[in-house]
Design an enzyme around this catalytic site. Structure first.
Site, PDB file in Angstrom:
ATOM      1  N   GLU A   3       0.817  -1.216   0.000  1.00  0.00           N
ATOM      2  CA  GLU A   3       0.000   0.000   0.000  1.00  0.00           C
ATOM      3  C   GLU A   3       0.854   1.271   0.000  1.00  0.00           C
ATOM      4  O   GLU A   3       0.789   2.106   0.915  1.00  0.00           O
ATOM      5  CB  GLU A   3      -0.953   0.003   1.199  1.00  0.00           C
ATOM      6  CG  GLU A   3      -2.005  -1.086   1.131  1.00  0.00           C
ATOM      7  CD  GLU A   3      -2.898  -1.134   2.363  1.00  0.00           C
ATOM      8  OE1 GLU A   3      -3.909  -1.869   2.322  1.00  0.00           O
ATOM      9  OE2 GLU A   3      -2.592  -0.472   3.368  1.00  0.00           O
TER      10      GLU A   3
ATOM     11  N   GLU B  22      -6.936  -7.503  -0.799  1.00  0.00           N
ATOM     12  CA  GLU B  22      -7.346  -7.354   0.597  1.00  0.00           C
ATOM     13  C   GLU B  22      -8.755  -6.782   0.659  1.00  0.00           C
ATOM     14  O   GLU B  22      -9.091  -5.859  -0.074  1.00  0.00           O
ATOM     15  CB  GLU B  22      -6.437  -6.378   1.365  1.00  0.00           C
ATOM     16  CG  GLU B  22      -5.069  -6.868   1.727  1.00  0.00           C
ATOM     17  CD  GLU B  22      -4.323  -5.847   2.584  1.00  0.00           C
ATOM     18  OE1 GLU B  22      -4.985  -5.062   3.309  1.00  0.00           O
ATOM     19  OE2 GLU B  22      -3.091  -5.806   2.511  1.00  0.00           O
TER      20      GLU B  22
END
Length: 665
Positions: free
Chosen positions: A153, A312
């Site tokens: 991320e 995710e």
């Protein structure tokens, strides 16, 4: 180099982040056994494990990682192996404190969280490359490794650093971009407020200033910071390409526009072998399933329409919002299959086993702290079976109906200080227009501004531009070409105003879009908080609007609606410009209530699009390919609904349920 994406070597991906380093080894055997029960096909491994892999500088502990990868491989579970470069170990920061980022206020943050990285720091870059090299050497040809997962991320929680190292790298970046100080001074408009630069060494990072800093300086620094992080990704990717040929390398995006807003994912998508995304519901009272659909459509668009992977999402509640309700029964499957419907080649979660310690111990997991007797676990197992049953849709493509334009760079520019209204928000307009299209049961393809010239009106008969403040002249030419060839264009206010340097286009507003819209704007007239105006359509209808009005002067455009009161009473609020074989619509205000839906319906009718006849909050999304057609009917309501299939038959979809209807080719 050809890459075997995970769907080529595995069933649809189902699993989650696995962090065995948090647990004693006697738990690992139970984990692998339960993964088999749940139908897990892949786990992401090692994301935060740098301190375990390299406990001391240059000393590597592979035994534990060898064992768990071997256990997973023996169980038939693929590994998405991460480079752990999002969290360097404590010993690294002790030796290299300058690798910690500095805030715009000049404060160096401390170690103790994650993502605390100066992406320009040479010591970080060297250490990240070194650990990636060792991982690639050891596991690059391991049969369990089906994908590489670089970092985690990027941009969360911080991307830009304002330290002296970054300032020096920024000056190098500027010299490459502009060549001469004269070119930079002209692009940045430094004659304003006496900011002319006479030497490169005079330029620093745009740290906190007494009042508003030069917006062009800030905008270029955001581009620079994004590029520094992307260069680090590319460096790790290239190492893995060399040591692990044919295995795809990715990093997990957070493409819903509210998350990781500092990252230009159009640029990043060109660098990954497979686009992957993380998505978490924002439980703040909004219709969260609409944002989920937007995120999935945007991620698929980043992948160029190709399949992508949800890497995710949460099995139930998260723990980092002010309030974190659990997902109601059935929501986990509905969310997961909603992503699959819009192009994901599976559904992965954070995380496999719920942590007992650390910042995310109250974040839900596939295996909750309550164990296998819980509702969440039962739903995980049920979902694993459903995902496995959908294996034959691998490689199919999601069918879209309309197109939208989105630009992270324009959003950055618009979000800087001292705009006509502090309430202007391009992301809010994106959400609003997307929701209006979603409520017409239309699937959306997104495009970067520089890709609009490639749009085929036969494939995408309607193109929506919710708000595009920064527009290059090439983009305006592409929009004119799209409309002239038969496309219908719908543009919202405060678009086409500046170029890539945040310089206002010459001539009247809306700058670059004057010709395609067939009008000019004499001045902006933002509305005050609580102020409302009426908008009267030529068929006698009345809409209400807030936030914005402006003095529109029609040229070759026709007026469809006018401001009914307020300072711009009688002036155009909605226009239509016939151009070539198509038409361009312009909306000069923000309708409230159902007003935006009314405008969108006018544009849809002009484009010849008839939305499906379905109840609100029911999706019908189609994936199609050589293996057949898969129609996903997703019911977000608490009542049973009927959907009509192509053969004329009807099928029931229960409350909160998802049904997949298959048609062989």
């Amino acid at each position: 180099m050809p890459f075997a994406a995970p769907h080529d070597r595995l069933p649809l991906a189902f699993g989650g982040d696995y962090n065995p380093e948090q647990w004693p080894e006697d738990v690992w055997e139970e984990d692998v056994r339960l993964m088999g029960e749940a139908g897990v096909t892949m786990v992401s491994l090692g994301i935060f494990a740098w301190s375990r892999i390299e406990p001391r500088p240059g000393e590597y502990d592979w035994d534990w990682l060898d064992r768990i990868i071997g256990m997973l491989h023996e169980a038939g579970i693929g590994v998405d192996l991460a480079t752990p470069t999002v969290v360097p170990p404590a010993w690294f920061y002790r030796a290299h404190p300058r690798a910690l980022p500095v805030t715009r206020e000049g404060v160096r943050v401390a170690f103790g969280s994650r993502g605390a990285i100066c992406h320009s720091d040479p010591d970080y870059r060297a250490a990240a490359s070194a650990v990636t090299e060792r991982l690639g050497e050891r596991y690059g040809r391991h049969p369990a490794v089906v994908m590489w997962h670089v970092h985690n991320e990027y941009g969360a929680p911080v991307l830009a650093c304002y330290c002296d190292t970054c300032a020096g790298a920024f000056r190098d970046w500027l010299q490459d971009r502009y060549g001469t100080l004269g070119a930079l001074n002209r692009a940045w408009g430094t004659a304003f407020w006496g900011q002319l630069y006479g030497g490169w060494e005079e330029i620093g990072a745009p740290r906190a200033t007494p009042t508003v800093a030069n917006p062009a300086h800030q905008l270029d620094y955001q581009r620079f910071a994004d590029g520094q992080a992307r260069a680090n990704f590319v460096a790790e990717r290239d190492i893995l390409h060399r040591l692990s040929p044919g295995v795809p390398v990715t990093t997990n995006f957070m493409a819903a526009p509210s998350q990781c807003a500092s990252v230009d994912y159009w640029a990043w998508a060109r660098e990954v072998d497979l686009v992957t995304n993380d998505h978490y519901l924002m439980t703040d009272g909004r219709r969260t399933h609409v944002n989920l659909a937007l995120a999935a459509d945007l991620t698929r668009s980043l992948a160029g329409g190709e399949p992508w992977l949800l890497l995710e999402h949460a099995p139930s509640g998260v723990n980092w919002q002010p309030h974190n309700p659990a997902k109601e029964p059935g929501r986990m499957a509905r969310d997961s299959l909603g992503h699959v419907a819009r192009g994901s080649e599976g559904a992965m979660f954070f995380q496999w086993r719920q942590s007992r310690q650390g910042a995310e111990k109250f974040h839900s997991a596939m295996l909750p702290q309550g164990g296998t007797g819980t509702r969440v676990w039962r739903e995980v197992c049920d979902l694993g079976s459903r995902v496995a049953d959908l294996g034959d849709l691998r490689g199919t493509r999601t069918r879209a109906d309309v197109a939208m334009v989105w630009s992270w760079e324009s959003w950055w520019a618009q979000s800087l200080e001292w705009r006509p209204s502090a309430d202007l928000d391009a992301r809010e307009r994106l959400d609003a227009f997307y929701e209006a299209l979603y409520d017409r049961h239309l699937t959306v393809d997104f495009f970067a501004p520089d890709a609009v010239a490639e749009l085929d009106p036969a494939r995408h008969p309607l193109l929506v531009v919710p708000q595009l403040y920064a527009v290059g002249l090439g983009v305006s030419a592409g929009l004119e070409q799209y409309v002239s060839r038969g496309g219908t264009l719908l543009v919202s206010f405060f678009s086409g105003i500046v170029d890539e340097h945040d310089t206002v286009h010459p001539g009247p507003y809306p700058g670059a879009l004057r010709d395609v819209l067939g009008l000019t704007v004499e001045e902006f007239d933002p509305l005050l908080p609580g102020e409302r105006v009426a908008v009267r359509t030529r068929d006698g209808g009345v809409l209400r609007a807030d936030l914005w009005s402006e003095a529109v002067v029609t040229g070759s455009a026709e007026t469809v609606a006018v401001f009914g009161d307020g300072r711009q009473a009688g002036r155009p609020a909605l226009t239509r410009h016939a151009l070539g074989e198509g038409a361009a619509w312009y909306l000069a205000t923000r309708p409230t209530g159902d007003g935006l839906a009314t405008v969108v319906d006018l544009a849809l009718a002009d484009a010849g699009i008839t939305p499906a006849d379905l109840p609100r909050d029911v999706e019908l999304v189609v994936r199609e390919g050589e293996s057949g057609v898969f129609r996903f009917a997703i019911n977000h309501t608490d009542a049973e609904v009927k959907v009509v299939l192509p053969d004329g038959s009807t099928a029931a979809v229960g409350p909160g349920a998802v049904e997949v209807f298959r048609e062989p080719r």
